[in-house]
Design an enzyme around this catalytic site. Sequence first.
Site, PDB file in Angstrom:
ATOM      1  CB  SER A 117      -0.957   0.004   1.189  1.00  0.00           C
ATOM      2  OG  SER A 117      -1.971  -0.936   0.955  1.00  0.00           O
ATOM      3  CE  LYS A 162      -4.272   0.781  -0.820  1.00  0.00           C
ATOM      4  NZ  LYS A 162      -3.598  -0.437  -1.173  1.00  0.00           N
ATOM      5  CE1 TYR A 222      -5.254  -1.414  -4.190  1.00  0.00           C
ATOM      6  CE2 TYR A 222      -5.289  -3.809  -4.297  1.00  0.00           C
ATOM      7  CZ  TYR A 222      -5.228  -2.647  -3.562  1.00  0.00           C
ATOM      8  OH  TYR A 222      -5.135  -2.716  -2.185  1.00  0.00           O
ATOM      9  CE1 TYR A 241      -4.356   1.313   4.935  1.00  0.00           C
ATOM     10  CE2 TYR A 241      -2.692   0.164   6.198  1.00  0.00           C
ATOM     11  CZ  TYR A 241      -3.196   0.597   4.996  1.00  0.00           C
ATOM     12  OH  TYR A 241      -2.526   0.316   3.856  1.00  0.00           O
ATOM     13  CB  VAL A 247       0.186  -5.910   4.189  1.00  0.00           C
ATOM     14  CG1 VAL A 247      -1.011  -5.283   4.880  1.00  0.00           C
ATOM     15  CG2 VAL A 247      -0.094  -6.168   2.721  1.00  0.00           C
TER      16      VAL A 247
HETATM   17  N1  GLN Z   1      -2.399  -5.582  -1.673  1.00  0.00           N
HETATM   18  C1  GLN Z   1      -2.903  -5.398  -0.354  1.00  0.00           C
HETATM   19  C2  GLN Z   1      -4.390  -5.593  -0.324  1.00  0.00           C
HETATM   20  O1  GLN Z   1      -5.025  -5.287  -1.295  1.00  0.00           O
HETATM   21  C3  GLN Z   1      -2.502  -4.040   0.129  1.00  0.00           C
HETATM   22  C4  GLN Z   1      -2.949  -3.779   1.546  1.00  0.00           C
HETATM   23  C5  GLN Z   1      -1.939  -3.016   2.364  1.00  0.00           C
HETATM   24  O2  GLN Z   1      -0.740  -2.951   2.088  1.00  0.00           O
HETATM   25  N2  GLN Z   1      -2.404  -2.478   3.462  1.00  0.00           N
HETATM   26  O3  GLN Z   1      -4.959  -6.084   0.622  1.00  0.00           O
END
Ligand code: GLN
Length: 302
Positions: free
Chosen positions: A62, A65, A187, A238, A256
């Site tokens: 993420s 993002k 994505y 988050y 993650v």
């Molecule tokens: N690819 C992960 C997902 O879609 C990304 C989530 C993350 O890094 N928080 O769940």
Amino acid sequence: MMDEVLRDVHAVATESLGQGSVADYIPSLAEVDPGQFGMAVAINDGSVHVVGDADVSFSVQSISKVFSLALVMAEDNEHIWTRVSREPSGNPFNSLLQLDQEAGKPRNPFINAGALVVTDQLHAQTGSATSAMRELIRNGSGNPDIDGDPAVARSERTHGNRIAAMAHLLASYDNLECPVETVLDEYFWQCSLSMTCREIALSASFLSRNGVHADGTRLLTASETKRVNAIMLTCGTYDAAGEFAYRVGLPGKSGVGGGILAVIPGRCTICVWSPALGTSGNSVAGVAALDRFTTLTGWSVF
Ligand code: GLN
């Protein structure tokens, strides 16, 4: 001075290794050795200071993002905000409930639902979200070989029922312009990008330079940059964003894969990485390292 600070931070982070656990809902991430820790600090004067496994590639997840939001905002800072809000969600990053309750308008661009909308808009805007992001991070890091990891992307795709449900829910509320399958492919490619701490810190250095890349070209206005940093602070970690602001005091964006990008406006960008995550999906040793770093240096936005 910085190398001494990083040695101390490394020692503190090492004490946290063994806490938390690697993301196992994406099987290829579950195979990563949780005993690793790296950190890179890219200072605005052009120097980069590193410690530990700062040159080992990991899955950015993420953190990507941030790059997609910056690319969208560079082109269009109006339309995107009719499609996604800018409030902390207080919910897990992959929650479906809130999205349905709020009629398909995601709370912010850094939870999964919001990132799907941003990716959709980036793809519609540029013709290829993948190419736009590849260019940004290859130029920013100086590594022309950075790419997605097809094995990770495939692993996510195969186990991606929840995010696919989210994309379909967005489409049911008319909040996707491109086909669901296209948005998911774009994505997953972004999440699977394989980069080092050094490369991430360098690619994001426009965030500590008022929107200007190290080579002098401008991506964002100073005001847009301030806004990306503000959303990182309030939403980037988050439902633990409050705790992160309390302990670290910087805009931050986690993934993650165990990476966290943090920004000290006017000074530097930082990337820490250690794969084991706490309950909200943020790296345990990574947060401990940033906590120690801002305590030692006194650098914070507060
Ligand atoms: N690819 C992960 C997902 O879609 C990304 C989530 C993350 O890094 N928080 O769940």
